[in-house]
Structure formats: C-alpha cells, structure tokens
Design a protein around this motif. Structure first.
Motif, PDB file in Angstrom:
ATOM      1  N   ASN A   2      35.159  50.649  38.821  1.00 44.18           N
ATOM      2  CA  ASN A   2      35.481  50.421  40.224  1.00 44.18           C
ATOM      3  C   ASN A   2      34.395  49.554  40.862  1.00 44.18           C
ATOM      4  O   ASN A   2      33.271  49.486  40.363  1.00 44.18           O
ATOM      5  N   TYR A   3      34.733  48.932  41.976  1.00 44.01           N
ATOM      6  CA  TYR A   3      33.818  47.994  42.633  1.00 44.01           C
ATOM      7  C   TYR A   3      33.695  48.332  44.115  1.00 44.01           C
ATOM      8  O   TYR A   3      34.119  47.558  44.971  1.00 44.01           O
ATOM      9  N   PRO A   4      33.102  49.481  44.452  1.00 47.91           N
ATOM     10  CA  PRO A   4      33.049  49.885  45.863  1.00 47.91           C
ATOM     11  C   PRO A   4      32.267  48.927  46.745  1.00 47.91           C
ATOM     12  O   PRO A   4      32.636  48.700  47.906  1.00 47.91           O
ATOM     13  N   SER A   6      31.995  45.724  46.373  1.00 43.81           N
ATOM     14  CA  SER A   6      32.664  44.422  46.437  1.00 43.81           C
ATOM     15  C   SER A   6      33.888  44.407  47.346  1.00 43.81           C
ATOM     16  O   SER A   6      34.408  43.324  47.652  1.00 43.81           O
ATOM     17  N   GLU A   7      34.355  45.578  47.744  1.00 45.23           N
ATOM     18  CA  GLU A   7      35.615  45.636  48.487  1.00 45.23           C
ATOM     19  C   GLU A   7      35.581  44.790  49.760  1.00 45.23           C
ATOM     20  O   GLU A   7      36.557  44.129  50.108  1.00 45.23           O
ATOM     21  N   ASN A  10      36.590  40.922  49.541  1.00 46.15           N
ATOM     22  CA  ASN A  10      37.900  40.532  49.020  1.00 46.15           C
ATOM     23  C   ASN A  10      38.759  39.816  50.055  1.00 46.15           C
ATOM     24  O   ASN A  10      39.953  39.640  49.849  1.00 46.15           O
ATOM     25  N   LYS A  25      32.057  40.803  41.895  1.00 48.89           N
ATOM     26  CA  LYS A  25      32.352  41.924  40.993  1.00 48.89           C
ATOM     27  C   LYS A  25      31.454  41.879  39.760  1.00 48.89           C
ATOM     28  O   LYS A  25      30.964  42.916  39.294  1.00 48.89           O
ATOM     29  N   ASP A 204      41.063  37.489  39.994  1.00 52.41           N
ATOM     30  CA  ASP A 204      40.680  37.061  41.344  1.00 52.41           C
ATOM     31  C   ASP A 204      40.550  35.545  41.431  1.00 52.41           C
ATOM     32  O   ASP A 204      40.958  34.923  42.417  1.00 52.41           O
TER      33      ASP A 204
END
Length: 239
Positions: A2-4, A6-7, A10, A25, A204
């Motif tokens: 998971n990428y908390p 980086s959210e 986005n 990420k 992405d």
C-alpha cells in the motif's frame, strides 16, 4: 504494498509532473523502514520537475536539495512555492550528477529515483563523483528501472516496439547492479533487490497523455512489462 503517503499525490495536476513510472510510489517503497535521521539534509539526485523532492520534504521532513541537470530551477521554485514549501525546506539546483556543486560531506543522505541508471553504470562513479558529498555513515537510497534478467544479446521484440537497443542499454538486472556497487570501496552495500511496485507505477504512467507515455504503451500493451522491473539499492558510506 500500500502507498498511504502517496495518496495525496494522485491528483491529475501532480501526476502530470511525473516523467516515467510513478516516482512517488517508487520512493515510498524505497524509503520503507529507511534509516535516514530526522531532519536530515538530503540530495534528491535527478529530481526532474521536483515532485519527488516535494514528497521528501513534506512526508519525511527532510531539508531537500532538488538537483537536476535538465529541469529549470526557477520553474521548480514556483512549483515548490505553490506546494507551500519554504526556501529553507527545499532548494532547486541545476546540477550535473558527474560534477555536483556541493561542499564535501554536505549531505546526510542521497535519494535518487528513476535516474541513477543514466550516470551510475560507471563503477567509479560512486567513489569519485557521489560519495565525497555524503557524510561518513550517511545513506544512499536508489530506485532504478531494470530488467528481470539481462537480455541485451537477444532483445524481445515487444520491448523494441517502444525503445531502441541504445535506450534499453540503460536497463539491467539485480546481478548487474550488485556487481557495480560492490566495486565501490567507500560504502557498504546494504541491499540490492527487485522492487514490488513495477505494475502499479507503470499503470500510473501509462494513463498520462504526453508523447512519452503514449510511446511506451506500445511495448507494454504487447506484454513487454514481463521483462521489466525496478531495482532498489541501499548503501551506507563507511565511517
């Protein structure tokens, strides 16, 4: 994974600033369980348009020097201002990775995302060009695009739909990079390994509509991704 962290990056406006598979990420994975001290002075080497530098400053609290040869420092400064970062928190610098304009032992750490493969393939680079600017005991965290297995003698046709053999020569496997960094006398090798993020960061990037992302779709849509990965390298300068 998971990428908390980086959210928040986005958004369409920020994703337009990426110049390849999502570097934010990649950087979050690279710095998972990192050993860089709080408040460190960090060089973001090959910082591009500065998105990774913003990420380092905002999410990790580092003082960041955004060093890049091809981006415009004034344009990056305007971006940093828009992101609410002061001139003390983040400093854009036009710099050649082979001729860095910093004082000896200036940085607590160097972080390089999706650029080191352009200048670091010379086994002398670390000892002669980069480590002099890192404090004894300082860290280097590097994430680079690579291959699952070097195949330059018989390049898959899928990859050649988007890239020339000369462009693909910048991509190598874990064994190649392990041999390169082990020739360095000034740093201990902590790890060289394949990263987890390959599919997500490519997805992405391929959503973008700039000419480079559109060109890369040809190879990836033909299945070229099965030959590719990202490689992380973690080094510690000897005391």
């Amino acid at each position: 994974m998971n990428y908390p962290k980086s959210e928040a990056y986005n958004t369409p406006a920020l994703q337009e600033k990426i110049m390849g598979p999502n570097p934010v990420k990649l950087e979050e994975e690279l710095l998972r369980d990192h050993r860089i001290p709080d408040g460190a002075v960090v060089c973001d080497l090959g910082s591009g348009q500065g998105l990774t530098s913003v990420f380092l400053a905002k999410e990790y609290g580092f003082t960041v020097y955004a060093a890049d040869l091809w981006s415009d420092p004034e344009e990056n400064r305007r971006f940093f201002d828009q992101m609410g970062l002061s001139r003390e928190q983040i400093i854009p610098v036009k710099a050649d990775a082979a001729d860095l304009p910093f004082e000896t032992a200036f940085f607590d750490a160097v972080v390089s995302t999706d650029s080191y493969n352009y200048f670091g393939r010379d086994e002398r680079y670390l000892d002669e060009k980069l480590l002099p600017f890192v404090k004894p005991g300082g860290y280097l965290y590097i994430a680079i695009p690579g291959m699952k297995k070097d195949c330059h003698d018989n390049l898959p046709q899928e990859l050649l739909l988007s890239w020339t053999p000369e462009q693909l020569d910048y991509l190598h496997d874990v064994d190649y990079w392990t041999k390169i960094v082990r020739q360095c006398s000034g740093a201990d090798v902590i790890s060289v390994q394949e990263m987890e993020s390959n599919e997500k960061v490519w997805a992405d990037w391929l959503k973008q509509e700039n000419e480079y992302a559109v060109g890369d779709r040809k190879a990836m849509q033909a299945g070229g991704g099965k030959y590719l990965n990202f490689v992380s390298i973690v080094l510690r300068k000897k005391a």
